[in-house]
Write a protein that holds these residues in place. Structure first.
Motif, short mmCIF file in Angstrom:
data_model
loop_
_atom_site.label_atom_id
_atom_site.label_comp_id
_atom_site.label_asym_id
_atom_site.label_seq_id
_atom_site.Cartn_x
_atom_site.Cartn_y
_atom_site.Cartn_z
N LEU A 147 0.83 -1.21 0.00
CA LEU A 147 0.00 0.00 0.00
C LEU A 147 0.86 1.26 0.00
O LEU A 147 0.55 2.25 -0.69
CB LEU A 147 -0.93 0.00 1.22
N LEU A 148 1.95 1.24 0.77
CA LEU A 148 2.84 2.40 0.81
C LEU A 148 3.50 2.63 -0.54
O LEU A 148 3.58 3.77 -1.02
CB LEU A 148 3.90 2.20 1.89
N ARG A 149 3.98 1.56 -1.16
CA ARG A 149 4.59 1.69 -2.49
C ARG A 149 3.60 2.25 -3.49
O ARG A 149 3.93 3.15 -4.28
CB ARG A 149 5.10 0.33 -2.97
N ALA A 150 2.38 1.73 -3.48
CA ALA A 150 1.36 2.19 -4.42
C ALA A 150 1.01 3.66 -4.17
O ALA A 150 0.86 4.44 -5.11
CB ALA A 150 0.10 1.32 -4.30
N ALA A 151 0.91 4.06 -2.89
CA ALA A 151 0.54 5.43 -2.56
C ALA A 151 1.62 6.42 -3.00
O ALA A 151 1.32 7.48 -3.59
CB ALA A 151 0.28 5.56 -1.06
N VAL A 152 2.88 6.09 -2.72
CA VAL A 152 3.98 7.00 -3.09
C VAL A 152 4.09 7.09 -4.60
O VAL A 152 4.22 8.19 -5.17
CB VAL A 152 5.30 6.52 -2.46
N GLY A 153 4.05 5.95 -5.28
CA GLY A 153 4.12 5.95 -6.74
C GLY A 153 2.96 6.69 -7.37
O GLY A 153 3.13 7.43 -8.35
N PHE A 154 1.76 6.52 -6.79
CA PHE A 154 0.59 7.21 -7.33
C PHE A 154 0.72 8.72 -7.16
O PHE A 154 0.38 9.49 -8.07
CB PHE A 154 -0.68 6.72 -6.63
N ALA A 155 1.20 9.16 -6.01
CA ALA A 155 1.36 10.59 -5.77
C ALA A 155 2.36 11.20 -6.75
O ALA A 155 2.11 12.28 -7.32
CB ALA A 155 1.79 10.83 -4.33
N ILE A 156 3.48 10.52 -6.95
CA ILE A 156 4.51 11.05 -7.86
C ILE A 156 4.02 11.03 -9.30
O ILE A 156 4.06 12.04 -10.01
CB ILE A 156 5.81 10.25 -7.71
N GLY A 157 3.56 9.86 -9.74
CA GLY A 157 3.10 9.73 -11.13
C GLY A 157 1.89 10.58 -11.43
O GLY A 157 1.78 11.20 -12.50
N GLY A 158 0.94 10.63 -10.47
CA GLY A 158 -0.25 11.45 -10.68
C GLY A 158 0.08 12.93 -10.77
O GLY A 158 -0.48 13.65 -11.61
N GLY A 159 0.99 13.39 -9.93
CA GLY A 159 1.39 14.80 -9.99
C GLY A 159 2.04 15.15 -11.30
O GLY A 159 1.75 16.20 -11.91
#
Length: 256
Positions: free
Chosen positions: A62-74
């Motif tokens: 979940l942490l990996r997905a959240a960090v990756g989503f925040a970076i990629g989404g931004g």
């Protein structure tokens, strides 16, 4: 029919499928080595929860997905906004983005491992890469599809460029952007599954790959079920955002 009735109907097929699966497994028509019964998977989940390993792996993923989503989404939103407003930016950026988007994850994986090794950076990079494209494409599409009459109306009412973007263009693009968010949530887990099968020491992907070595199909099925449940939960959060942020929209405001 009310929202509660629709909610019940939406779960009828999954519950019926699990019931049939359990019945066939108990009758011996499905081998436990091929597909263990749901009750066996639940027992395994309980045991792994008690010893703490399941929660650790779940939290790591979940942490990996959240960090990756925040970076990629931004990044996807920033590039999409830039390209959506500027034809010059589209000429400079869009073709390169589309070329990278066409490359499958598995083709990029060897190069990503050379760049980042098999640590956390590799996994977060793949998630961010997968997330960026749906949000980028839908942000560009949403901005370009804003009704020109609304933009003209804003200019007639002497709205400045910032006000025009904030009050007309971005709200008009929001349905498309949120659709991109929903696609990106699904892509994030797909990318994470690929990333966690290579050199991971924790996470749901590692849990499944480790279970494969010992032919623990119950653990493998458990990992798959958790991916499905997380996907449903993430999509529900995205739908809630749609209802909250698009309450003014006639196609979204009355949804439950």
């Amino acid at each position: 029919m009310g929202p509660y009735g629709l909610f019940v109907i939406s779960w009828l097929a999954p519950v019926a499928l699990v019931a049939v699966w359990e019945a066939l497994a108990r009758a011996g028509w499905i081998s436990p080595q091929v597909l263990p019964a749901p009750s066996k998977v639940l027992t395994t989940a309980w045991k792994l929860t008690l010893n703490g390993s399941l929660l650790l792996d779940l939290g790591t993923s979940l942490l990996r997905a959240a960090v990756g989503f925040a970076i990629g989404g931004g990044i996807g939103f920033a590039l999409g906004t830039l390209v959506g407003f500027s034809r010059l930016a589209e000429a400079a950026i869009d073709r390169s983005v589309q070329m990278i988007r066409a490359i499958p994850f598995l083709a990029l994986l060897p190069l990503v491992i050379v760049w980042f090794g098999v640590g956390e950076s590799q996994k977060i990079f793949l998630v961010a890469l997968g997330v960026a494209f749906p949000i980028y494409i839908n942000t560009v599409l949403g901005i370009r599809q804003v009704d020109p009459k609304l933009v003209e109306l804003g200019r007639v009412r002497n709205l400045g460029p910032i006000q025009l973007i904030r009050r007309i263009i971005l709200p008009g693009a929001l349905p498309s952007i949120l659709t991109g968010v929903r696609y990106a949530l699904a892509t994030a887990w797909l990318a994470l599954v690929v990333a966690e099968t290579i050199g991971a020491q924790s996470g749901l992907g590692f849990l499944a790959m480790d279970a494969r070595e010992f032919l623990r199909t119950d653990v493998i099925v458990l990992a798959i079920v958790l991916y499905a449940l997380i996907g449903i939960a993430a999509d529900s959060i995205a739908r809630h955002l749609e209802r909250s942020l698009l309450a003014w929209h006639p196609n979204f405001g009355d949804r439950r």
